[in-house]
Write a protein that holds these residues in place. Structure first.
Motif, PDB file in Angstrom:
ATOM      1  N   MET A 162       0.950  -1.360  -0.249  1.00 20.08           N
ATOM      2  CA  MET A 162      -0.256  -0.330   0.138  1.00 20.08           C
ATOM      3  C   MET A 162       0.437   1.176   0.129  1.00 20.08           C
ATOM      4  N   LYS A 163       2.049   0.982   0.544  1.00 18.75           N
ATOM      5  CA  LYS A 163       2.805   2.468   1.120  1.00 18.75           C
ATOM      6  C   LYS A 163       3.704   2.946  -0.505  1.00 18.75           C
ATOM      7  N   ASP A 164       4.018   1.871  -1.831  1.00 20.49           N
ATOM      8  CA  ASP A 164       3.957   2.347  -3.090  1.00 20.49           C
ATOM      9  C   ASP A 164       2.566   2.946  -4.176  1.00 20.49           C
ATOM     10  N   SER A 165       2.078   3.664  -3.249  1.00 24.71           N
ATOM     11  CA  SER A 165       0.771   4.589  -4.252  1.00 24.71           C
ATOM     12  C   SER A 165       1.562   6.014  -3.999  1.00 24.71           C
ATOM     13  N   ALA A 166       1.900   6.002  -4.640  1.00 27.09           N
ATOM     14  CA  ALA A 166       2.668   7.598  -4.495  1.00 27.09           C
ATOM     15  C   ALA A 166       2.567   7.469  -6.106  1.00 27.09           C
ATOM     16  N   SER A 167       3.365   8.880  -7.141  1.00 33.07           N
ATOM     17  CA  SER A 167       3.355   9.634  -8.200  1.00 33.07           C
ATOM     18  C   SER A 167       5.240   9.011  -8.391  1.00 33.07           C
ATOM     19  N   TYR A 168       6.059   8.292  -9.829  1.00 32.83           N
ATOM     20  CA  TYR A 168       6.698   7.705  -9.896  1.00 32.83           C
ATOM     21  C   TYR A 168       7.205   8.953 -11.321  1.00 32.83           C
ATOM     22  N   PHE A 169       8.273   9.534 -11.890  1.00 32.41           N
ATOM     23  CA  PHE A 169       8.077  10.245 -12.505  1.00 32.41           C
ATOM     24  C   PHE A 169       9.641   9.338 -13.132  1.00 32.41           C
ATOM     25  N   CYS A 170       9.953   9.417 -14.846  1.00 38.28           N
ATOM     26  CA  CYS A 170      10.670   9.312 -15.354  1.00 38.28           C
ATOM     27  C   CYS A 170      12.079  10.294 -15.060  1.00 38.28           C
ATOM     28  N   ALA A 171      13.290  10.815 -15.387  1.00 43.74           N
ATOM     29  CA  ALA A 171      13.477  11.947 -15.688  1.00 43.74           C
ATOM     30  C   ALA A 171      15.458  11.578 -16.542  1.00 43.74           C
ATOM     31  N   VAL A 172      15.398  13.053 -17.257  1.00 37.84           N
ATOM     32  CA  VAL A 172      17.258  12.549 -17.928  1.00 37.84           C
ATOM     33  C   VAL A 172      18.357  13.611 -17.736  1.00 37.84           C
ATOM     34  N   PRO A 173      18.971  13.718 -17.074  1.00 42.17           N
ATOM     35  CA  PRO A 173      20.182  15.024 -17.235  1.00 42.17           C
ATOM     36  C   PRO A 173      20.230  14.896 -18.792  1.00 42.17           C
ATOM     37  N   ASN A 174      20.251  16.282 -19.332  1.00 38.50           N
ATOM     38  CA  ASN A 174      21.220  16.581 -19.829  1.00 38.50           C
ATOM     39  C   ASN A 174      22.419  17.256 -19.825  1.00 38.50           C
ATOM     40  N   GLN A 175      23.197  17.845 -20.390  1.00 42.89           N
ATOM     41  CA  GLN A 175      24.906  17.757 -20.518  1.00 42.89           C
ATOM     42  C   GLN A 175      25.227  18.199 -19.334  1.00 42.89           C
ATOM     43  N   GLY A 176      24.336  19.331 -19.089  1.00 46.73           N
ATOM     44  CA  GLY A 176      25.512  20.321 -17.739  1.00 46.73           C
ATOM     45  C   GLY A 176      24.147  19.911 -16.783  1.00 46.73           C
ATOM     46  N   GLY A 177      23.169  18.071 -16.340  1.00 48.36           N
ATOM     47  CA  GLY A 177      22.573  18.336 -15.351  1.00 48.36           C
ATOM     48  C   GLY A 177      21.352  18.556 -14.511  1.00 48.36           C
ATOM     49  N   LYS A 178      21.341  19.567 -15.980  1.00 50.26           N
ATOM     50  CA  LYS A 178      19.790  19.594 -15.835  1.00 50.26           C
ATOM     51  C   LYS A 178      18.757  18.386 -15.642  1.00 50.26           C
ATOM     52  N   LEU A 179      17.919  18.335 -15.150  1.00 52.49           N
ATOM     53  CA  LEU A 179      17.117  16.960 -15.275  1.00 52.49           C
ATOM     54  C   LEU A 179      15.464  18.021 -15.687  1.00 52.49           C
ATOM     55  N   ILE A 180      15.421  16.198 -16.712  1.00 58.31           N
ATOM     56  CA  ILE A 180      14.515  17.063 -17.096  1.00 58.31           C
ATOM     57  C   ILE A 180      13.178  15.901 -17.079  1.00 58.31           C
ATOM     58  N   PHE A 181      12.143  16.112 -16.690  1.00 54.40           N
ATOM     59  CA  PHE A 181      11.027  15.206 -16.048  1.00 54.40           C
ATOM     60  C   PHE A 181      10.143  15.292 -17.092  1.00 54.40           C
ATOM     61  N   GLY A 182       9.122  13.616 -16.931  1.00 52.99           N
ATOM     62  CA  GLY A 182       8.204  13.379 -17.454  1.00 52.99           C
ATOM     63  C   GLY A 182       6.845  13.996 -16.484  1.00 52.99           C
ATOM     64  N   GLN A 183       5.966  13.403 -17.261  1.00 52.31           N
ATOM     65  CA  GLN A 183       4.661  14.181 -16.358  1.00 52.31           C
ATOM     66  C   GLN A 183       4.269  13.396 -14.804  1.00 52.31           C
ATOM     67  N   GLY A 184       4.936  12.239 -15.075  1.00 54.23           N
ATOM     68  CA  GLY A 184       4.449  11.821 -13.254  1.00 54.23           C
ATOM     69  C   GLY A 184       3.602  10.372 -13.995  1.00 54.23           C
ATOM     70  N   THR A 185       3.834   9.675 -13.063  1.00 59.03           N
ATOM     71  CA  THR A 185       2.416   8.195 -13.331  1.00 59.03           C
ATOM     72  C   THR A 185       1.888   8.047 -11.780  1.00 59.03           C
ATOM     73  N   GLU A 186       0.773   8.057 -11.633  1.00 56.39           N
ATOM     74  CA  GLU A 186       0.445   8.285 -10.777  1.00 56.39           C
ATOM     75  C   GLU A 186      -0.230   6.668  -9.951  1.00 56.39           C
ATOM     76  N   LEU A 187       0.805   5.629  -9.435  1.00 57.89           N
ATOM     77  CA  LEU A 187       0.082   4.147  -8.991  1.00 57.89           C
ATOM     78  C   LEU A 187      -0.690   4.315  -7.549  1.00 57.89           C
ATOM     79  N   SER A 188      -1.614   3.785  -8.041  1.00 60.40           N
ATOM     80  CA  SER A 188      -2.923   3.512  -6.966  1.00 60.40           C
ATOM     81  C   SER A 188      -2.815   2.295  -6.383  1.00 60.40           C
ATOM     82  N   VAL A 189      -2.487   1.354  -5.386  1.00 62.61           N
ATOM     83  CA  VAL A 189      -2.100   0.369  -4.896  1.00 62.61           C
ATOM     84  C   VAL A 189      -3.280  -0.193  -3.980  1.00 62.61           C
ATOM     85  N   LYS A 190      -4.613  -1.517  -4.214  1.00 66.81           N
ATOM     86  CA  LYS A 190      -5.598  -1.609  -4.102  1.00 66.81           C
ATOM     87  C   LYS A 190      -5.393  -2.372  -3.193  1.00 66.81           C
ATOM     88  N   PRO A 191      -6.136  -2.550  -1.888  1.00 63.79           N
ATOM     89  CA  PRO A 191      -5.994  -4.277  -1.200  1.00 63.79           C
ATOM     90  C   PRO A 191      -6.935  -5.189  -1.991  1.00 63.79           C
TER      91      PRO A 191
END
Lengths: 109, 112
Positions: free
Chosen positions: A80-109
């Motif tokens: 249940m505690k895994d319910s959260a938003s998960y983001f993938c991200a890529v760094p550019n050459q300078g280290g700036k992170l570009i994020f995706g919009q996020g995936t909201e994971l819902s874990v049901k009992p």
């Protein structure tokens, strides 16, 4: 430009396995990171893939295919505690992170 | 070991005011980055500093400025606040500019 696509929502039940996909378009590639964020909290670093293949850290694994510009986060033995938003991200050459919009994971009992 | 710390945790301002947000990196980390996260979206890059020098700037207006101090802590300043500046402001630190970034808890700013 750089962009990442991931599903907006995923639902699964406790104990199951879930895969969150991420495709990216980048002008240069330096690796793919995954972050977890609970409501109102800080993004927490989960994993980083610079090379093709699977990286395993406990219940979480991350996969990268550079030829397909694709990666995924695999969560096993969902809790249940895994319910959260998960983001993938890529760094550019300078280290700036570009994020995706996020995936909201819902874990049901 | 302490993680990244940010202050304040919450802030309410009115349009036109200015705000200063503070960040202390993980001990030994020399790079600090700032991100803005609005509800339902991923964090957007604002600035990166390494060894007290600006290493990158995102697509934000000149109302946004930042600096890094000799102890590697950092401040983000936003002038002439707009309603659209309401967001969670995240600070991340890393050992070097291209290393893995670790995030602080953020400052939640509400502009009325």
């Amino acid at each position: 430009g750089q962009s990442l696509e991931q599903p907006s929502e995923v639902t699964a039940v406790e104990g199951a396995i879930v895969q969150i996909n991420c495709t990216y378009q980048t002008s240069g590639f330096y690796g793919l990171s995954w972050y977890q964020q609970h409501d109102g909290g800080a993004p927490t670093f989960l994993s980083y893939n610079a090379l093709d293949g699977l990286e395993e850290t406990g219940r979480f694994s991350s996969f990268l295919s550079r030829s397909d510009s694709y990666g995924y986060l695999l969560l096993q033995e969902l809790q249940m505690k895994d319910s959260a938003s998960y983001f993938c991200a890529v760094p550019n050459q300078g280290g700036k992170l570009i994020f995706g919009q996020g995936t909201e994971l819902s874990v049901k009992p | 070991d302490a993680g990244v710390t940010q202050s304040p945790t919450h802030l309410i301002k009115t349009r036109g005011q200015h705000v200063t947000l503070r960040c202390s990196p993980i001990s030994g980390h020399k790079s600090v980055s700032w991100y803005q996260q609005v509800l339902g979206q991923g964090p957007q890059f604002i600035f990166q500093y390494y060894e007290k020098e600006e290493r990158g700037r995102g697509n934000f207006p000149d109302r946004f400025s930042a600096r890094q101090f000799p102890n590697y802590s950092s401040e983000l300043n936003v002038n002439a606040l707009l309603l659209g500046d309401s967001a969670l402001y995240l600070c991340a630190s890393s050992q070097a500019a291209q290393e893995t970034q670790y995030f602080g808890p953020g400052t939640r700013l509400l502009v009325l």
